[in-house]
Enzyme design. Structure first.
Site, PDB file in Angstrom:
ATOM      1  N   ASP A   1      51.915  81.741  18.638  1.00 58.91           N
ATOM      2  CA  ASP A   1      50.538  82.189  18.404  1.00 58.91           C
ATOM      3  C   ASP A   1      49.570  81.118  18.906  1.00 58.91           C
ATOM      4  OD1 ASP A   1      48.968  84.397  16.819  1.00 58.91           O
ATOM      5  OD2 ASP A   1      48.002  82.504  16.282  1.00 58.91           O
TER       6      ASP A   1
ATOM      7  N   HIS B   1      35.001  87.153  26.143  1.00 66.68           N
ATOM      8  CA  HIS B   1      36.318  87.792  26.264  1.00 66.68           C
ATOM      9  C   HIS B   1      36.933  87.619  27.651  1.00 66.68           C
ATOM     10  CE1 HIS B   1      36.473  89.606  22.299  1.00 66.68           C
ATOM     11  NE2 HIS B   1      35.203  89.929  22.435  1.00 66.68           N
TER      12      HIS B   1
ATOM     13  N   GLU C   1      46.838  87.536  20.468  1.00 68.92           N
ATOM     14  CA  GLU C   1      47.248  86.222  20.982  1.00 68.92           C
ATOM     15  C   GLU C   1      48.653  85.844  20.517  1.00 68.92           C
ATOM     16  OE1 GLU C   1      44.706  85.409  17.241  1.00 68.92           O
ATOM     17  OE2 GLU C   1      44.846  86.870  18.861  1.00 68.92           O
TER      18      GLU C   1
END
Length: 211
Positions: free
Chosen positions: A87, A100, A131
């Site tokens: 992560d 973004h 993610e």
């Protein structure tokens, strides 16, 4: 050479053939073109159904299918297999601060490095969503996997994204003839331990974490 009445018939046949051959050629080309187009569209749809469009890594569906097959194979052969859940740390803050588009670019860079770690035929890297990524390392025990994953972590931490550093946290565990969902939950709990211990680290283990 032919008599006049046969020559007229013969010329008529030649005229028909002269028209039929190009028409048949065009028809054959159009049919072949349609078949090729159908084949390419089917291949494209198959790829879109199995791979993440942003990172081009395997998606969750393909990863689960491959991981289940790898677990069954490892159980039969006694080979080691490690599952890592990865992560990106504080990714929401990075997105909010840089937009973004920059976040998508960062995801692609991270995905490329993760994919580079999955080099062998039975290895697989996948984007599970957002993610979060997964990495399957076949014929790799935890000791070897820890070294590979720590190098992966260092490579990502060394990159520069718009003057900022992005880090990852990793949880990894080895299969012991268990179902994928049990293996994933254990790796995910180890990922949570990495987050709690300060992020930018690798946590490995074989036993479930209480709670």
């Amino acid at each position: 050479v032919l008599p006049p009445e046969l020559a007229v018939i013969h010329m008529g046949l030649i005229s028909v053939m002269a028209l039929a051959i190009p028409i048949a050629s065009i028809g054959g080309y159009l049919r072949e073109h349609a078949h090729r187009r159908q084949f390419l569209l089917a291949a494209l749809l198959s790829h879109q159904a199995q791979f993440d469009s942003l990172t081009n890594l395997a998606n969750r569906r393909l990863f689960e299918r491959h991981a289940n097959a790898a677990i069954a194979h490892a159980a039969r052969t006694g080979e080691a297999m490690t599952l890592a859940v990865i992560d990106i740390d504080h990714f929401k803050q990075f997105n909010d601060h840089n937009g973004h588009a920059a976040g998508d670019e960062a995801l692609r860079h991270v995905a490329e490095i993760i994919a580079d770690t999955a080099r062998r035929p039975m290895d697989m890297a996948a984007r599970l969503g957002g993610e979060e990524f997964a990495l399957l390392l076949f014929n790799t025990d935890l000791a070897e996997a820890e070294k590979l994953l720590d190098r992966l972590r260092e490579r990502i931490a060394s990159l520069d994204f718009l003057g900022q550093t992005i880090t990852i946290s990793i949880g990894a565990t080895s299969a012991a003839d268990e179902a994928l969902d049990i293996l994933y939950r254990r790796a995910d709990s180890l990922l949570y331990r990495s987050k709690q211990d300060g992020r930018n680290r690798v946590s490995i283990g074989l036993q479930p974490i209480p709670g």
